[in-house]
Design a protein around this motif. Structure first.
Motif, PDB file in Angstrom:
ATOM      1  N   TYR A  17      41.360  41.226  48.120  1.00 11.59           N
ATOM      2  CA  TYR A  17      41.531  40.056  47.256  1.00 11.59           C
ATOM      3  C   TYR A  17      40.253  39.218  47.248  1.00 11.59           C
ATOM      4  O   TYR A  17      39.763  38.807  46.196  1.00 11.59           O
ATOM      5  N   GLU A  27      37.781  38.410  44.136  1.00  9.70           N
ATOM      6  CA  GLU A  27      37.505  37.012  43.818  1.00  9.70           C
ATOM      7  C   GLU A  27      35.992  36.754  43.754  1.00  9.70           C
ATOM      8  O   GLU A  27      35.501  36.065  42.862  1.00  9.70           O
ATOM      9  N   TRP A  65      34.607  38.215  40.625  1.00 13.26           N
ATOM     10  CA  TRP A  65      34.922  37.317  39.508  1.00 13.26           C
ATOM     11  C   TRP A  65      33.859  36.219  39.395  1.00 13.26           C
ATOM     12  O   TRP A  65      33.343  35.945  38.320  1.00 13.26           O
ATOM     13  N   ILE A  86      42.663  34.769  37.943  1.00 11.92           N
ATOM     14  CA  ILE A  86      44.112  34.917  37.789  1.00 11.92           C
ATOM     15  C   ILE A  86      44.779  35.470  39.038  1.00 11.92           C
ATOM     16  O   ILE A  86      45.975  35.332  39.212  1.00 11.92           O
ATOM     17  N   GLY A  87      44.009  36.106  39.881  1.00  9.41           N
ATOM     18  CA  GLY A  87      44.551  36.650  41.113  1.00  9.41           C
ATOM     19  C   GLY A  87      45.451  37.851  40.876  1.00  9.41           C
ATOM     20  O   GLY A  87      45.576  38.354  39.761  1.00  9.41           O
ATOM     21  N   PHE A  88      46.064  38.301  41.937  1.00  4.58           N
ATOM     22  CA  PHE A  88      47.005  39.421  41.879  1.00  4.58           C
ATOM     23  C   PHE A  88      47.814  39.418  43.169  1.00  4.58           C
ATOM     24  O   PHE A  88      47.486  38.707  44.116  1.00  4.58           O
ATOM     25  N   SER A  89      48.870  40.194  43.171  1.00  6.15           N
ATOM     26  CA  SER A  89      49.735  40.271  44.349  1.00  6.15           C
ATOM     27  C   SER A  89      49.935  41.736  44.733  1.00  6.15           C
ATOM     28  O   SER A  89      49.452  42.642  44.052  1.00  6.15           O
ATOM     29  N   ASP A 130      52.475  43.380  44.297  1.00  4.22           N
ATOM     30  CA  ASP A 130      53.219  44.034  43.214  1.00  4.22           C
ATOM     31  C   ASP A 130      52.286  44.602  42.139  1.00  4.22           C
ATOM     32  O   ASP A 130      52.694  45.479  41.375  1.00  4.22           O
ATOM     33  N   ASP A 131      51.065  44.104  42.068  1.00  4.76           N
ATOM     34  CA  ASP A 131      50.106  44.580  41.071  1.00  4.76           C
ATOM     35  C   ASP A 131      49.355  45.831  41.514  1.00  4.76           C
ATOM     36  O   ASP A 131      48.668  46.451  40.714  1.00  4.76           O
ATOM     37  N   LEU A 132      49.486  46.184  42.773  1.00  4.75           N
ATOM     38  CA  LEU A 132      48.774  47.342  43.320  1.00  4.75           C
ATOM     39  C   LEU A 132      49.663  48.581  43.248  1.00  4.75           C
ATOM     40  O   LEU A 132      50.877  48.479  43.109  1.00  4.75           O
TER      41      LEU A 132
END
Length: 65
Positions: A22, A26, A29, A45-48, A50-52
């Motif tokens: 992460y 970042e 970005w 916007i980030g990610f969690s 669940d996005d992987l």
């Protein structure tokens, strides 16, 4: 061996990797903003998890069943 096969369970057995990944994204970005590829007005916007890919957080023993 396929590279994605080596990532099965990687987050289950080394959860620190998510934080490091992460932070790396970042930083990427911010660098993209600095060179003008992304507007400075755009927030990360980030990610969690669940996005992987699902198998990154899968227990290897689940494949043996």
């Amino acid at each position: 061996m396929r590279i994605d096969a080596t990532l099965v369970g990687v987050l289950k057995y080394n959860p620190q990797i998510f934080k490091e990944f992460y932070e790396a994204i970042e930083e990427y970005w911010r660098e993209a903003q600095n060179i003008g590829a992304i507007s400075h007005d755009e927030d990360f916007i980030g990610f969690s998890l669940d996005d992987l890919p699902w198998f990154w957080n899968y227990e290897l023993t689940d494949f043996e069943r």
